[in-house]
Design an enzyme around this catalytic site. Structure first.
Site, PDB file in Angstrom:
ATOM      1  N   ASP A  53       0.860  -1.183   0.000  1.00 54.74           N
ATOM      2  CA  ASP A  53       0.000   0.000   0.000  1.00 54.74           C
ATOM      3  C   ASP A  53       0.902   1.241   0.000  1.00 54.74           C
ATOM      4  OD1 ASP A  53      -1.951  -1.933   0.273  1.00 54.74           O
ATOM      5  OD2 ASP A  53      -3.020  -0.911   1.901  1.00 54.74           O
ATOM      6  N   LYS A  65     -10.165   0.225  -2.569  1.00 55.08           N
ATOM      7  CA  LYS A  65     -10.056  -0.135  -1.153  1.00 55.08           C
ATOM      8  C   LYS A  65     -10.499   1.046  -0.314  1.00 55.08           C
ATOM      9  CE  LYS A  65      -6.762  -1.510   2.479  1.00 55.08           C
ATOM     10  NZ  LYS A  65      -5.385  -1.997   2.780  1.00 55.08           N
ATOM     11  N   LYS A 125      -6.827   3.389  -3.135  1.00 49.98           N
ATOM     12  CA  LYS A 125      -7.254   3.296  -1.728  1.00 49.98           C
ATOM     13  C   LYS A 125      -7.535   4.688  -1.204  1.00 49.98           C
ATOM     14  CE  LYS A 125      -5.280   1.883   2.766  1.00 49.98           C
ATOM     15  NZ  LYS A 125      -4.126   1.221   3.419  1.00 49.98           N
TER      16      LYS A 125
END
Length: 215
Positions: free
Chosen positions: A91, A182, A153
């Site tokens: 991430d 996400k 995300k």
């Protein structure tokens, strides 16, 4: 409400700076027991957690976290180091200063460089929606899609706000079909989780959902 579907979408997360190995191990145990998608943990615990889990659950970690302003070379090294230690998902925090300066070619080049470093492994790009204008969110959807990253995300969970229904819907509407969404930050209930999944999120970054299910 589909509790099993919710749990299968959860990146069971512990990124608190004071996290201990005992806490990380509990996150790993719970992630396996409750059928989560991954555990998302600090880079310094990746090797230990990967060895402990022995392939039972993917390990995810963060790079450029939480501010995103490391150089591209540092982010690439962080990704390579994390994967060498056993991480299977990364991430990455986008460089928000470059976003505010409109340095779109630099943002794209960095995303591509980190994705190349990740190879076949999953790259999720954290765009920190609470810091962005609507136009910046849409532009980042375009760049994340173009970069070949696997996810966009919403949030680190360490800024001024987390995922919102409006942002999840916007991201889903503007990324390419091959890019997943996400939602992370501030997911405090099973109802929140179900709402984000219904809006098109494929993953949920949260430390709370397993605890709620455990009761």
């Amino acid at each position: 409400m589909d509790e099993r579907r919710i749990l299968a979408s959860v990146d069971h997360t512990l990124l608190r700076p004071t996290a201990t190995w005992e806490e990380i191990r509990q996150i790993c145990d719970d992630g396996v027991a409750y059928g989560c998608a991954s555990v998302c943990i600090p880079p310094s615990y990746v090797k230990q957690a990967s060895e402990y889990l022995a392939g039972k659950l993917p390990v995810c970690t963060v790079i450029g976290f939480p501010n995103g302003y490391s150089t591209t070379a540092v982010k690439v090294f962080e990704a390579q180091d994390a994967m060498a230690n056993g991480a299977r998902e990364i991430d990455l925090v986008v460089n928000l200063g470059w976003v505010k300066d409109g340095r779109w070619s630099d943002v794209l080049a960095e995303l591509r460089a980190v994705k190349e470093a990740c190879g076949e492994h999953i790259l999720k790009v954290i765009v920190e929606t609470c810091q962005l204008t609507q136009e910046e969110k849409v532009k980042l959807c375009e760049l994340v899609t173009e970069s070949g990253a696997d996810f966009i995300k919403t949030s680190t969970g360490f800024s001024s706000g987390g995922a919102t229904a409006e942002d999840v819907a916007l991201l889903r509407a503007h990324v390419g079909a091959q890019v997943q969404v996400k939602a992370a930050g501030g997911i405090t209930s099973l109802e929140d989780a179900q709402t984000f999944l219904d809006l098109g999120a494929a993953r949920l970054g949260t430390s709370r959902i397993v605890a709620l299910v455990k009761g």
